[in-house]
Design a protein around this motif. Structure first.
Motif, PDB file in Angstrom:
ATOM      1  N   PRO A  79       2.042  -8.487  -9.584  1.00 53.94           N
ATOM      2  CA  PRO A  79       2.836  -8.152  -8.388  1.00 53.94           C
ATOM      3  C   PRO A  79       2.244  -8.666  -7.079  1.00 53.94           C
ATOM      4  O   PRO A  79       2.931  -8.641  -6.051  1.00 53.94           O
ATOM      5  CB  PRO A  79       2.856  -6.620  -8.378  1.00 53.94           C
ATOM      6  CG  PRO A  79       1.874  -6.161  -9.383  1.00 53.94           C
ATOM      7  CD  PRO A  79       1.392  -7.315 -10.172  1.00 53.94           C
ATOM      8  N   SER A 130       4.356  -9.317  -3.479  1.00 50.30           N
ATOM      9  CA  SER A 130       4.119  -8.417  -2.351  1.00 50.30           C
ATOM     10  C   SER A 130       3.648  -9.186  -1.132  1.00 50.30           C
ATOM     11  O   SER A 130       4.114  -8.964  -0.004  1.00 50.30           O
ATOM     12  CB  SER A 130       3.082  -7.360  -2.726  1.00 50.30           C
ATOM     13  OG  SER A 130       3.619  -6.509  -3.716  1.00 50.30           O
ATOM     14  N   ARG A 186       6.399 -11.106   0.540  1.00 54.84           N
ATOM     15  CA  ARG A 186       7.306 -10.212   1.286  1.00 54.84           C
ATOM     16  C   ARG A 186       6.680  -9.797   2.612  1.00 54.84           C
ATOM     17  O   ARG A 186       7.327  -9.831   3.654  1.00 54.84           O
ATOM     18  CB  ARG A 186       7.633  -8.979   0.446  1.00 54.84           C
ATOM     19  CG  ARG A 186       8.768  -9.204  -0.540  1.00 54.84           C
ATOM     20  CD  ARG A 186       9.245  -7.908  -1.131  1.00 54.84           C
ATOM     21  NE  ARG A 186       8.183  -7.180  -1.820  1.00 54.84           N
ATOM     22  CZ  ARG A 186       7.823  -7.404  -3.084  1.00 54.84           C
ATOM     23  NH1 ARG A 186       8.424  -8.341  -3.785  1.00 54.84           N
ATOM     24  NH2 ARG A 186       6.849  -6.716  -3.627  1.00 54.84           N
ATOM     25  N   THR A 226      15.764  -3.415   4.015  1.00 56.79           N
ATOM     26  CA  THR A 226      14.645  -4.231   3.539  1.00 56.79           C
ATOM     27  C   THR A 226      13.527  -4.387   4.561  1.00 56.79           C
ATOM     28  O   THR A 226      12.380  -4.510   4.188  1.00 56.79           O
ATOM     29  CB  THR A 226      15.136  -5.648   3.153  1.00 56.79           C
ATOM     30  OG1 THR A 226      15.790  -6.216   4.289  1.00 56.79           O
ATOM     31  CG2 THR A 226      16.091  -5.596   1.990  1.00 56.79           C
ATOM     32  N   GLU A 275       7.582   1.011   6.192  1.00 53.90           N
ATOM     33  CA  GLU A 275       7.271   1.614   4.895  1.00 53.90           C
ATOM     34  C   GLU A 275       7.188   0.555   3.810  1.00 53.90           C
ATOM     35  O   GLU A 275       6.297   0.571   2.958  1.00 53.90           O
ATOM     36  CB  GLU A 275       8.342   2.643   4.489  1.00 53.90           C
ATOM     37  CG  GLU A 275       8.324   3.932   5.286  1.00 53.90           C
ATOM     38  CD  GLU A 275       9.206   3.848   6.518  1.00 53.90           C
ATOM     39  OE1 GLU A 275       9.506   2.711   6.976  1.00 53.90           O
ATOM     40  OE2 GLU A 275       9.599   4.915   7.042  1.00 53.90           O
ATOM     41  N   SER A 276       8.156  -0.365   3.874  1.00 53.64           N
ATOM     42  CA  SER A 276       8.171  -1.425   2.857  1.00 53.64           C
ATOM     43  C   SER A 276       6.915  -2.278   2.947  1.00 53.64           C
ATOM     44  O   SER A 276       6.310  -2.634   1.935  1.00 53.64           O
ATOM     45  CB  SER A 276       9.426  -2.281   3.031  1.00 53.64           C
ATOM     46  OG  SER A 276       9.327  -3.425   2.197  1.00 53.64           O
ATOM     47  N   ILE A 277       6.534  -2.595   4.204  1.00 52.10           N
ATOM     48  CA  ILE A 277       5.325  -3.411   4.373  1.00 52.10           C
ATOM     49  C   ILE A 277       4.107  -2.665   3.858  1.00 52.10           C
ATOM     50  O   ILE A 277       3.303  -3.192   3.082  1.00 52.10           O
ATOM     51  CB  ILE A 277       5.139  -3.795   5.856  1.00 52.10           C
ATOM     52  CG1 ILE A 277       6.272  -4.737   6.279  1.00 52.10           C
ATOM     53  CG2 ILE A 277       3.780  -4.453   6.074  1.00 52.10           C
ATOM     54  CD1 ILE A 277       6.221  -5.135   7.737  1.00 52.10           C
ATOM     55  N   GLU A 333       4.079  -0.360   1.684  1.00 51.49           N
ATOM     56  CA  GLU A 333       4.169  -0.231   0.233  1.00 51.49           C
ATOM     57  C   GLU A 333       3.656  -1.499  -0.439  1.00 51.49           C
ATOM     58  O   GLU A 333       2.881  -1.444  -1.404  1.00 51.49           O
ATOM     59  CB  GLU A 333       5.615   0.037  -0.188  1.00 51.49           C
ATOM     60  CG  GLU A 333       5.711   0.346  -1.676  1.00 51.49           C
ATOM     61  CD  GLU A 333       7.151   0.395  -2.162  1.00 51.49           C
ATOM     62  OE1 GLU A 333       8.034  -0.197  -1.505  1.00 51.49           O
ATOM     63  OE2 GLU A 333       7.386   1.023  -3.211  1.00 51.49           O
ATOM     64  N   ASP A 334       4.102  -2.649   0.127  1.00 49.79           N
ATOM     65  CA  ASP A 334       3.650  -3.915  -0.458  1.00 49.79           C
ATOM     66  C   ASP A 334       2.138  -4.071  -0.325  1.00 49.79           C
ATOM     67  O   ASP A 334       1.465  -4.511  -1.260  1.00 49.79           O
ATOM     68  CB  ASP A 334       4.383  -5.092   0.187  1.00 49.79           C
ATOM     69  CG  ASP A 334       5.697  -5.385  -0.531  1.00 49.79           C
ATOM     70  OD1 ASP A 334       5.669  -5.318  -1.786  1.00 49.79           O
ATOM     71  OD2 ASP A 334       6.708  -5.649   0.128  1.00 49.79           O
ATOM     72  N   ILE A 354       0.646  -2.001  -2.907  1.00 50.02           N
ATOM     73  CA  ILE A 354       0.736  -2.623  -4.237  1.00 50.02           C
ATOM     74  C   ILE A 354      -0.408  -3.622  -4.414  1.00 50.02           C
ATOM     75  O   ILE A 354      -1.102  -3.635  -5.430  1.00 50.02           O
ATOM     76  CB  ILE A 354       2.108  -3.320  -4.433  1.00 50.02           C
ATOM     77  CG1 ILE A 354       3.209  -2.264  -4.577  1.00 50.02           C
ATOM     78  CG2 ILE A 354       2.078  -4.237  -5.653  1.00 50.02           C
ATOM     79  CD1 ILE A 354       4.624  -2.849  -4.579  1.00 50.02           C
ATOM     80  N   GLN A 403      -3.760  -1.708  -4.722  1.00 51.45           N
ATOM     81  CA  GLN A 403      -3.935  -1.038  -6.014  1.00 51.45           C
ATOM     82  C   GLN A 403      -4.194  -2.035  -7.140  1.00 51.45           C
ATOM     83  O   GLN A 403      -5.035  -1.813  -8.003  1.00 51.45           O
ATOM     84  CB  GLN A 403      -2.687  -0.214  -6.351  1.00 51.45           C
ATOM     85  CG  GLN A 403      -2.657   1.138  -5.684  1.00 51.45           C
ATOM     86  CD  GLN A 403      -1.569   2.008  -6.285  1.00 51.45           C
ATOM     87  OE1 GLN A 403      -1.430   2.055  -7.507  1.00 51.45           O
ATOM     88  NE2 GLN A 403      -0.800   2.663  -5.439  1.00 51.45           N
TER      89      GLN A 403
END
Lengths: 133, 638
Positions: free
Chosen positions: B380, B384, B387, B453, B457-459, B461-462, B465, B468
């Protein structure tokens, strides 16, 4: 012709699942992201007769199977059941870069294409191409 | 009443039965008649019965009548002895009288006068020797006879000595044979107990030399080509030197060993002078005779030749054909043993190869799994990142779009300077990014779509990801490399180490309970590695309890039932491990944690570390109640 292409995305790796989901959503797809094959099959069968059926499925291969055991053919099993429920349904299988042989086997069994995880922009192009056909 | 008591007793000594019958017939009416067939019997009988008269034939075998007469006269001087003879030689009567006879009766016997003649002698008649010269002549005869007897005796003694020598030799032979058989038996015993080929060969040459007393013994084995016999064991320094220089002989050449192998039979070379070629070996200058025995496995046409034994002596003709037979028996046993040892070695080699292959397979599998696993974890990350990059660019584009429509003074603001500079950079270095496409997307997509999109939050989250994924990949590193890292062993007090470790892990105080036996002996370990093990076990415990409200981590350090070990229990009240997977937890890359960051390597790494320290890890678990991992470590030796 519907406005949005509806994609069934199945992968047990949560991070992969979420990442692919985000990429597909950005590309304008309506994505249902599911972490296990049992839920995925149930969801597929539920919607098959509805007015919002799936247009395409993107499946990981190596996941827990229907019995919950980690099984490198779990994706293949799901593929068979999807095709059983709807012959000719377009399916793309996701594969790790070192499992391409198994992905080719999936294509022989009726999947439209396989996709090596990691380049999500290419996956979008692949889905669009298959939907166009 | 027995008449023999009253009648005069007459003993007649004669080797001719017919004479004895005649005399008996003539005398038995009035006399008690006794007879003897030879001189010795006659003398014995004379002493036994003490006859009144003895009649003796002069021509007796062995002892002559003269000698009998002389002997009897010495033993029984008063018993008259009368010679009775057919001897017509001159002066036979005188010789008889000289030898001690009291009278003389000529044969053939006159039946009419015989009894009367006998009666006369019984009555006291004695003839006398007129000429004394006969007596000295008789004495000379006796001397001559004596000398003859001495010579006979000497001869007998001599032959006796020869017999003794012969017996001694046979005895030596027997002893030698016994030693040889003992050597054979010893080899036989060894061959059943020694399975290592080299040890077996060494032992065999030693037995041959020690027990049998050979100057040298050596064992050759035929090499893979079948052309050469290579010395594999040799007695003493000479043997060691020859082995060191790779001494070998060509099969079928002039050496005794080479010939014995080629001809498949035992060979002897007994004379150093006659066979200089065969026996010449600079390492063994004293060899004067040699025997080579083929080592063969199997019988008949199927027999395989595997080598030969050589035994050598410093004496010429040291070996007999019988030795050859005995030693060949030993060689046959030895051959089988060598073959068995070889088979065993092959088997071991095959086994070792198998282990190597399996190890390689395991490594390949583990490596493959590791690569697969890392690949999956990394999958991933590129999505990520791309994005986030897009989002960053979109935010920049939006800001700059707004700026361009803002009042000119705002464009002078320092933030505006930075944003516009960034936009300029983007135009130059957009790389693969289709900036125009993004600009269009922003311009044309409805707000709802954009909101869905493009948001912080999306940023985040990426970024999460990516973080992690990277973190689980980094975790695998310590698990894989940890056990192999260089160790700094030192005495470790487990109670302190565990308290320290738990403190460093930021586990809520109320969730942990310690039971630490204060005087538990120290263990020898690398404290960092050991801490890694306990961090792993405690992490596992915490993860097993992640759905448990009232988490209870219990750590108990004490001396084990076996006082040579200290045991540390790490107990949780978590979900427990189902019996069907409890064995799998030790297997590399097996994980139940799914997306929670497990590498499946933590526990195997722990086991490896603890095993390296001479300890072990055991587990007990009840589903729904919890799990206890017990770490056993050997108490440090004082």
């Amino acid at each position: 012709m519907k406005e949005e292409v509806k994609v069934l995305l199945v992968d047990d790796e949560k991070l992969v699942l979420r990442s692919v989901e985000k990429s597909l959503v950005r590309a304008g797809f309506d994505v249902e992201a599911v972490g296990d094959v049992t839920t995925a099959l149930a969801l597929f069968k539920e919607t098959i007769a509805s007015d919002t059926p799936f247009d395409i499925a993107v499946l990981d291969l190596n996941m827990p199977n229907f019995e919950g055991e980690v099984d490198p053919t779990a994706g293949l099993q799901l593929l068979s059941k999807l095709l059983e429920a709807q012959p000719g349904f377009p399916v793309i299988v996701l594969t790790a870069f070192d499992e391409v042989e198994r992905a080719k086997e999936a294509v022989r069994r009726g999947a439209r294409a396989y996709f090596v995880k990691g380049r999500e922009a290419d996956l979008i192009a692949l889905i669009e191409r298959i939907i166009q056909d | 009443m027995d008449q023999t008591e009253t009648k005069p007793k007459i003993l007649y000594i004669d080797d001719a039965p017919s004479s004895r019958r005649l005399v008996e017939r003539l005398l038995s009416a009035h006399y008690a008649f006794f007879e003897a067939p030879d001189g010795l019997t006659g003398i014995d009988q004379a002493v036994a019965i003490r006859p009144d008269l003895i009649l003796v034939d002069l021509n007796l075998p062995q002892f002559t009548g003269y000698e009998v007469a002389a002997r009897v006269k010495a033993l029984l001087p008063n018993v008259p002895v009368v010679a009775l003879t057919a001897d017509m030689t001159e002066h036979v009567r005188e010789h008889a009288l000289a030898s001690g006879c009291d009278g003389y009766i000529a044969k053939p016997i006159n039946a009419d006068t015989f009894e009367e003649q006998v009666a006369h002698f019984l009555g006291g008649r004695r003839e006398t020797l007129e000429d004394e010269s006969f007596r000295s002549a008789y004495q000379q005869t006796l001397v001559a006879r004596m000398e003859e007897k001495v010579r006979e005796l000497t001869r007998a003694l001599k032959s006796n000595a020869e017999l003794n020598a012969q017996r001694d030799q046979l005895l030596q032979e027997a002893q030698r044979r016994a030693r040889l058989l003992e050597a054979t038996a010893q080899v036989g015993r060894s061959v059943t107990s020694i399975l290592d080929a080299d040890a077996l060969l060494k032992k065999t040459v030693d037995i041959l030399c020690d027990v049998y007393g050979f100057y040298y013994a050596g064992i050759f084995l035929v090499d893979a080509s079948g052309d050469w016999a290579v010395l594999r064991a040799g007695r003493g320094e000479a043997g060691a030197e020859m082995i060191a220089e790779g001494y070998k002989v060509k099969v079928g050449d002039q050496s005794l060993v080479g010939m014995a192998i080629a001809e498949r039979r035992a060979l002897l070379a007994l004379d150093g002078a006659e066979e200089p070629l065969r026996l010449k070996n600079p390492h063994l200058p004293l060899t004067l005779s040699e025997m080579a025995l083929p080592l063969m496995v199997g019988a008949g046409a199927q027999a395989r030749i595997i080598g030969a034994v050589t035994v050598q002596s410093k004496e010429e003709a040291a070996f007999t054909v019988e030795d050859m037979t005995t030693l060949q028996t030993m060689a046959d046993q030895l051959a089988i043993a060598i073959d068995n040892a070889r088979l065993l070695k092959d088997l071991e080699a095959t086994h070792a190869e198998l282990v190597r292959t399996k190890t390689f397979e395991a490594i390949a599998t583990a490596t493959g799994e590791a690569i697969h696993w890392v690949g999956n974890k990394a999958a991933p990350i590129p999505g990520s990142i791309s994005r986030v990059r897009e989002d960053l660019v979109k935010y920049l584009l939006m800001a700059c779009t707004l700026l361009k429509e803002a009042p000119p003074e705002l464009r002078e603001h320092k933030f505006a300077q930075i944003l516009l500079a960034a936009e300029a950079t983007l135009a130059e270095q957009s790389g693969n990014l289709d900036v125009e496409h993004l600009r269009e997307e922003l311009a044309h997509q409805p707000l709802r779509r954009l909101q869905r999109t493009l948001n912080l939050e999306s940023i985040f989250e990426d970024l999460n990801i990516v973080e992690q994924s990277a973190r689980s990949i980094l975790n695998i590193k310590e698990d894989l490399i940890g056990p192999a890292r260089q160790k700094h062993l030192e005495p470790v007090r487990l109670p302190e180490l565990l308290q320290e470790t738990v403190r460093s892990m930021a586990i809520p105080k109320e969730a942990v309970r310690f039971l630490l036996v204060e005087d538990v002996p120290p263990v020898l370990a690398d404290p960092e590695q050991l801490a890694h093990v306990f961090i792993n076990l405690i992490k596992n415990a915490m993860e097993a309890m992640y759905q448990v409200e009232d988490k209870k981590l219990f750590i108990w350090v004490r001396t084990a039932d076996d006082p040579r070990f200290v045991v540390t229990d790490v107990t949780d009240n978590g979900s427990g491990i189902p019996p069907e997977i409890i064995d799998k937890i030790w297997v590399a890359f097996y994980t139940t944690k799914g997306d929670r960051g497990g590498t499946g390597l933590g526990l195997p790494a722990c086991v490896k570390i603890i095993n390296q320290l001479g300890g072990k890890i055991t587990v007990e678990s009840v589903v729904g109640e919890g799990t206890t991992f017990s770490v056993y470590l050997p108490v440090m030796k004082a």
